[in-house]
Motif scaffolding. Structure first.
Motif, mmCIF file in Angstrom:
data_model
loop_
_atom_site.group_PDB
_atom_site.id
_atom_site.type_symbol
_atom_site.label_atom_id
_atom_site.label_comp_id
_atom_site.label_asym_id
_atom_site.label_seq_id
_atom_site.Cartn_x
_atom_site.Cartn_y
_atom_site.Cartn_z
ATOM 1 N N ASP A 1 -5.364 -1.458 7.235
ATOM 2 C CA ASP A 1 -6.161 -0.688 6.437
ATOM 3 C C ASP A 1 -7.326 -0.852 7.439
ATOM 4 N N PRO A 2 -8.541 -0.037 6.834
ATOM 5 C CA PRO A 2 -9.867 0.005 7.489
ATOM 6 C C PRO A 2 -10.340 -1.523 7.964
ATOM 7 N N ALA B 1 0.705 3.455 2.145
ATOM 8 C CA ALA B 1 1.229 3.765 3.649
ATOM 9 C C ALA B 1 2.496 2.840 3.649
ATOM 10 N N THR C 1 0.868 -1.090 0.073
ATOM 11 C CA THR C 1 -0.129 -0.139 0.086
ATOM 12 C C THR C 1 0.875 1.240 0.034
ATOM 13 N N LYS D 1 -2.657 2.774 11.671
ATOM 14 C CA LYS D 1 -3.626 2.759 10.676
ATOM 15 C C LYS D 1 -3.076 3.354 9.440
ATOM 16 N N ASN D 2 -3.464 2.740 8.242
ATOM 17 C CA ASN D 2 -3.062 3.290 7.077
ATOM 18 C C ASN D 2 -2.944 4.977 6.956
ATOM 19 N N GLN D 3 -4.372 5.486 7.363
ATOM 20 C CA GLN D 3 -4.560 6.879 7.061
ATOM 21 C C GLN D 3 -3.447 7.737 8.229
ATOM 22 N N THR D 4 -3.334 7.122 9.265
ATOM 23 C CA THR D 4 -2.209 7.763 10.178
ATOM 24 C C THR D 4 -0.808 7.709 9.385
ATOM 25 N N LEU E 1 -0.158 7.902 6.564
ATOM 26 C CA LEU E 1 -0.054 8.735 5.238
ATOM 27 C C LEU E 1 -0.242 10.142 5.467
ATOM 28 N N THR E 2 -0.980 10.366 6.733
ATOM 29 C CA THR E 2 -1.316 11.944 7.198
ATOM 30 C C THR E 2 -0.207 12.580 8.254
#
Length: 129
Positions: free
Chosen positions: A62-63, A19, A17, A92-95, A97-98
């Motif tokens: 991932d979610p 991430a 991914t 988490k992926n989002q963490t 990435l952001t």
């Protein structure tokens, strides 16, 4: 016949991914020895990152890992990996990435912590961030 999990690990490695790619880039910059999508011999566990000299596993979720069944499976995997002397941390992926800087800071903090500190605090919530 070969181990089907080995083939799955290779597919994961070839299809990281965004991430996982971002985190791997940062781990490389830290100069740490690591393996990605590592399949533990004799186990049914493929981990995203194993920091070899540090006995630290890093998972990027991932979610789908927020679903109850997946969360329960993650908790059991963490316990099994802990019995092998490994500490497991999850993001988490989002963490990743952001807020990659925060993720790297937390990893650095884990690398400085005492080996006797286990991932027991994380058993109730597989994703720490």
């Amino acid at each position: 016949m070969g181990n089907p999990l080995l083939g799955y690990a290779h597919r994961l490695l070839n299809n990281q991914t965004k991430a996982e790619q971002a985190l791997e880039h940062e781990i490389c910059k830290l100069g740490l020895r690591y393996r990605t999508q590592f399949l533990f011999p004799g186990q049914k566990a493929i981990v995203d990152f194993l920091l070899i000299d540090k006995s630290l596993v890093i998972e990027v979720d991932d979610p789908s890992h927020e679903e109850d069944a997946k969360r329960a499976k993650d908790i059991e995997r963490t316990k099994a990996l802990n019995t092998l002397g490994l500490k497991v941390i999850r993001f988490k992926n989002q963490t990743v990435l952001t807020n990659l800087e925060s993720v790297i800071s937390q990893i650095a903090m884990e690398l400085r912590s005492e080996p006797s500190e286990s991932a027991a605090d994380q058993e109730d919530s597989p994703s720490t961030l």
